[in-house]
Design an enzyme around this catalytic site. Structure first.
Site, PDB file in Angstrom:
ATOM      1  N   HIS A   1       1.826   4.537  -3.056  1.00 29.41           N
ATOM      2  CA  HIS A   1       2.108   5.885  -2.732  1.00 29.41           C
ATOM      3  C   HIS A   1       3.398   6.248  -3.228  1.00 29.41           C
ATOM      4  CE1 HIS A   1      -1.686   6.532  -0.541  1.00 29.41           C
ATOM      5  NE2 HIS A   1      -1.320   5.734   0.559  1.00 29.41           N
TER       6      HIS A   1
ATOM      7  N   HIS B   1       0.796  -1.165  -0.028  1.00 28.65           N
ATOM      8  CA  HIS B   1       0.114   0.026  -0.166  1.00 28.65           C
ATOM      9  C   HIS B   1       0.966   1.411   0.028  1.00 28.65           C
ATOM     10  CE1 HIS B   1      -3.354   2.492   1.532  1.00 28.65           C
ATOM     11  NE2 HIS B   1      -2.456   3.174   1.949  1.00 28.65           N
ATOM     12  N   GLU B   2       1.901   1.237   0.763  1.00 26.34           N
ATOM     13  CA  GLU B   2       2.678   2.414   1.221  1.00 26.34           C
ATOM     14  C   GLU B   2       3.430   2.598  -0.339  1.00 26.34           C
ATOM     15  OE1 GLU B   2       2.344   4.671   3.397  1.00 26.34           O
ATOM     16  OE2 GLU B   2       0.981   3.569   4.527  1.00 26.34           O
TER      17      GLU B   2
ATOM     18  N   ASP C   1      -5.810   8.861   4.041  1.00 32.36           N
ATOM     19  CA  ASP C   1      -5.808   8.889   2.656  1.00 32.36           C
ATOM     20  C   ASP C   1      -7.070   9.531   2.057  1.00 32.36           C
ATOM     21  OD1 ASP C   1      -3.301   7.709   2.384  1.00 32.36           O
ATOM     22  OD2 ASP C   1      -4.049   5.693   1.867  1.00 32.36           O
TER      23      ASP C   1
END
Length: 361
Positions: free
Chosen positions: A63, A59-60, A168
């Site tokens: 980004h 997930h990170e 987010d």
């Protein structure tokens, strides 16, 4: 004690685990033993938590890698017991680019969930009644493991789109608002909504789940802090270091005694100093180092820091602001063509921001 365990790097981004993550593993073992769990159940749950945090890393990375495509550097991703945190240098000021960077994280979890939906016969669980579902999910099988992971990734998507800035969802809201208004105004609105949701989390946490109290504090303080930062950056836009730097600063020679430095601290408001030798900047004396060695018979050269950053008088103050608040050291000599012009630190930058805020109204 080192605060982080380095797991390696991906595309130049360091992956680190904070030492407090061990508490989560210990807690899992404690809970399982308390409820009469077996070695199998303990290993199942620990492995599952590690799999969840692997999804958090992805997930990170969503980004970070999207930000990288816009020229924004991510130094590291840190895993904490409450989740992951990507240390991006900044977010794009373009609302569309920010939207893409922010939404990339939840989209990664959505992609993982869709992949698991294909692999795991999710429909089989849907056809079972409550008792049958409970019995089926109690067994430590690979299918159950993947089903749980599917549910968690769906949960991460839902949780991350809650419009609680600076999470987010709040950033997505800010990016959408910024397409129609100024970034400062959009941040103020998103921050206010985030703080309202934080208050709800706090209330629910006090009544039902103490864990939500920590999330509430994180959201509330994060929303407040980022709102202030965006306001400050807006005030600094178009201004350079020479407008805010200190000019009349005290400098020392490497051969000076620490006693002279201590006396200067006592008799003035200066805390950090530049060290000059042969008209060149050779070091910086930071306040903490001076205090740590104030009772010793040492020279400036013995405690000065030789690995330091400098800025130019023509540098954008927005860049320096991020440098000051993103660096462990908040004092920087201002150097031009090898010549010392002055210095800038958090204190005088904040004073400059305060003056600019008064002039803006």
């Amino acid at each position: 004690m080192r605060s982080n365990l380095n797991l390696g790097s991906i595309s130049g981004i360091k992956i680190k685990v904070h030492w407090t993550f061990l508490f989560l593993i210990v807690w899992i073992i404690f809970v399982e033993l308390k409820r009469g769990g077996t070695t199998e159940s303990i290993l199942f749950n620990i492995t599952f938590v590690l799999a969840v945090f692997f999804c958090v890393v992805l997930h990170e990375l969503g980004h970070a890698l999207t930000a990288k495509s816009f020229g924004i550097v991510t130094k590291k991703i840190t895993l904490l017991p409450i989740g992951g945190m990507a240390s991006l240098d900044s977010l794009p000021e373009s609302p569309k680019q920010e939207l893409l960077v922010v939404i990339a994280g939840p989209l990664v979890n959505l992609a993982i969930a869709l992949l698991l939906y294909i692999i795991v016969p999710v429909q089989d669980y849907m056809h079972l009644n409550f008792t049958e579902s409970f019995e089926a999910l109690m067994s430590f099988t690979l299918q159950n493991f993947l089903f749980y992971l599917f549910i968690v990734n769906i949960g991460l998507v839902v949780f991350n789109i809650i419009p609680a800035f600076p999470m987010d969802g709040g950033r997505i809201l800010r990016a959408l608002l910024a397409m129609r208004m100024s970034r400062v105004k959009a941040t103020q609105i998103a921050s206010s909504i985030g703080q309202f949701i934080a208050a709800l989390f706090l209330l629910i946490g006090l009544l039902y789940n103490p864990f939500l109290i920590f999330i509430a504090l994180f959201v509330f303080l994060g929303a407040y802090g980022e709102n202030k930062m965006v306001q400050h950056l807006a005030l600094l836009k178009g201004h350079t270091v020479d407008e805010a730097m200190m000019i009349n600063i005290t400098v020392f020679d490497p051969k000076d005694s620490i006693d002279i430095v201590v006396n200067k601290i006592i008799s003035s408001t200066e805390n950090n100093f530049v060290v000059i030798e042969n008209h060149a900047v050779v070091g910086v004396l930071y306040h903490q180092n001076i205090i740590d060695h104030s009772n010793k018979n040492v020279l400036v050269k013995d405690i000065m820091t030789v690995n330091f950053k400098t800025v130019k008088s023509t540098d954008d103050l927005k860049k320096v602001y991020r440098l000051i608040y993103g660096d462990k050291k908040s004092f920087f000599p201002v150097v031009e063509n090898g010549k010392l012009l002055g210095a800038i630190d958090a204190t005088n930058l904040n004073e400059y921001i305060l003056l600019q805020s008064k002039l803006a109204y």
